[in-house]
Write a protein that holds these residues in place. Structure first.
Motif, short mmCIF file in Angstrom:
data_model
loop_
_atom_site.label_atom_id
_atom_site.label_comp_id
_atom_site.label_asym_id
_atom_site.label_seq_id
_atom_site.Cartn_x
_atom_site.Cartn_y
_atom_site.Cartn_z
N LYS A 28 13.02 13.58 -5.02
CA LYS A 28 12.34 12.29 -5.00
C LYS A 28 11.48 12.21 -3.75
N VAL A 29 10.16 12.24 -3.96
CA VAL A 29 9.21 12.31 -2.86
C VAL A 29 8.27 11.11 -2.91
N LEU A 30 8.04 10.49 -1.76
CA LEU A 30 7.04 9.42 -1.66
C LEU A 30 5.86 9.99 -0.90
N VAL A 31 4.67 9.90 -1.51
CA VAL A 31 3.44 10.37 -0.87
C VAL A 31 2.58 9.15 -0.58
N LEU A 32 2.25 8.96 0.69
CA LEU A 32 1.48 7.79 1.11
C LEU A 32 0.08 8.24 1.52
N ASP A 33 -0.91 7.67 0.87
CA ASP A 33 -2.29 8.09 1.08
C ASP A 33 -3.04 7.09 1.95
N CYS A 34 -3.35 7.50 3.18
CA CYS A 34 -4.22 6.74 4.07
C CYS A 34 -3.68 5.33 4.37
N ILE A 35 -2.39 5.23 4.66
CA ILE A 35 -1.79 3.94 5.03
C ILE A 35 -2.25 3.62 6.44
N SER A 36 -2.88 2.46 6.61
CA SER A 36 -3.49 2.15 7.91
C SER A 36 -2.71 1.14 8.75
N ASN A 94 3.11 -1.98 7.50
CA ASN A 94 3.23 -1.58 6.09
C ASN A 94 3.95 -0.25 5.96
N LEU A 95 3.64 0.69 6.84
CA LEU A 95 4.31 1.98 6.78
C LEU A 95 5.80 1.81 7.05
N GLY A 96 6.15 0.98 8.03
CA GLY A 96 7.56 0.72 8.31
C GLY A 96 8.29 0.16 7.09
N LEU A 114 2.74 11.94 4.43
CA LEU A 114 1.63 11.06 4.79
C LEU A 114 0.34 11.85 4.67
N ALA A 115 -0.60 11.35 3.87
CA ALA A 115 -1.84 12.07 3.63
C ALA A 115 -3.05 11.32 4.15
N ASN A 116 -4.10 12.08 4.40
CA ASN A 116 -5.43 11.55 4.70
C ASN A 116 -5.48 10.53 5.82
N GLY A 117 -4.92 10.89 6.96
CA GLY A 117 -5.06 10.05 8.15
C GLY A 117 -4.21 8.81 8.19
N SER A 118 -3.07 8.82 7.53
CA SER A 118 -2.16 7.67 7.62
C SER A 118 -1.73 7.47 9.07
N VAL A 119 -1.31 6.27 9.38
CA VAL A 119 -0.89 5.90 10.73
C VAL A 119 0.29 6.77 11.20
N ASP A 120 0.42 6.95 12.51
CA ASP A 120 1.49 7.74 13.11
C ASP A 120 2.85 7.12 12.79
N PRO A 121 3.76 7.87 12.15
CA PRO A 121 5.06 7.30 11.78
C PRO A 121 5.96 6.97 12.98
N TYR A 122 5.62 7.51 14.16
CA TYR A 122 6.43 7.23 15.35
C TYR A 122 5.75 6.21 16.27
N ASN A 123 4.75 5.52 15.74
CA ASN A 123 4.10 4.39 16.42
C ASN A 123 5.17 3.30 16.60
N ALA A 173 7.39 12.65 -7.74
CA ALA A 173 6.74 12.14 -6.54
C ALA A 173 5.92 10.93 -6.93
N LEU A 174 5.97 9.91 -6.12
CA LEU A 174 5.18 8.70 -6.34
C LEU A 174 4.13 8.63 -5.24
N VAL A 175 2.86 8.54 -5.66
CA VAL A 175 1.75 8.43 -4.70
C VAL A 175 1.36 6.97 -4.60
N VAL A 176 1.35 6.46 -3.37
CA VAL A 176 0.95 5.08 -3.11
C VAL A 176 -0.30 5.12 -2.23
N GLY A 177 -1.33 4.37 -2.64
CA GLY A 177 -2.62 4.42 -1.94
C GLY A 177 -2.76 3.43 -0.82
N ASN A 178 -3.91 3.50 -0.20
CA ASN A 178 -4.29 2.65 0.93
C ASN A 178 -4.25 1.16 0.56
N GLU A 179 -3.92 0.34 1.57
CA GLU A 179 -3.78 -1.10 1.35
C GLU A 179 -5.07 -1.74 0.83
N GLY A 180 -6.20 -1.32 1.36
CA GLY A 180 -7.47 -1.95 0.98
C GLY A 180 -8.09 -1.38 -0.27
#
Length: 194
Positions: free
Chosen positions: A89-97, A101-103, A119-128, A185-192
């Motif tokens: 079970k994989v979650l793929v997050l695309d460009c989460i800014s 929201n990432l938390g 995390l794909a395509n420049g998503s925010v740093d998960p350790y922010n 795997a579930l791909v979830v896109g950018n918020e905007g």
């Protein structure tokens, strides 16, 4: 003190490149420090409270290390969770800014039984720091890694993982009509831009 070499090194952990280089990050507050300790990810406890076991520092040092408006009395230096890999079970997050929201997505991933997050395509740093607070400790429990979307999808499919994404198109099918599979795997896109 603020000139202590160890504290200077820890202060650098507020920057993404140093976190990645050292494999360490900061958690703030007793809840997250306790979670990190239970998961054997805690390297060191830093505190301004002499009643808490750890390295005792001044308020000025704590303020420098902390990312909150009102610095906490305890924070932890933690090891990053092992790197993400292809699982059932994989979650793929695309460009989460948005870090918050990432938390929230990391908390939800754990609640729904996901085993890893890419995390794909420049998503925010998960350790922010905002991601860490928003995840309420989830960042300590689930492996997270950056990836390239196309490469990630190829790798998932090569490992017999069915990839799902939500989109409005002529090829879309109703969620009720999706057949249950063991590996997905579930791909979830950018918020905007979705």
């Amino acid at each position: 003190s603020l000139t202590n070499e160890k504290m200077k090194e820890y202060t650098k952990l507020n920057q993404s490149k140093y976190r990645e280089e050292k494999g360490l990050f900061i958690v703030e507050g007793p809840h997250l420090v306790s979670e990190a300790k239970q998961l054997n990810l805690l390297e060191e406890v830093i505190t301004t409270d002499p009643n808490i076991e750890g390295t005792l520092v001044s308020d000025a040092v704590m303020k420098k290390l902390s990312n909150t408006v009102h610095p906490v009395k305890v924070l932890g230096i933690c090891k990053m969770v092992k790197k993400a890999k292809v699982c059932s079970k994989v979650l793929v997050l695309d460009c989460i800014s948005d870090p918050t929201n990432l938390g929230t997505l990391l908390r939800s991933a754990i609640a729904f039984g996901f085993e890893t997050v890419f995390l794909a395509n420049g998503s925010v740093d998960p350790y922010n720091d905002k991601v860490i607070r928003g995840s309420q400790g989830a960042i300590l429990k689930i492996p997270v890694a950056y990836t390239n979307m196309e490469e990630c999808v190829r790798k998932l499919q090569a490992n017999n993982v069915k990839v799902y994404a939500s989109t409005l198109s002529k090829r879309s099918i109703n969620l009720k009509d999706v057949k249950e599979v063991e590996r997905f795997a579930l791909v979830v896109g950018n918020e905007g831009s979705g």
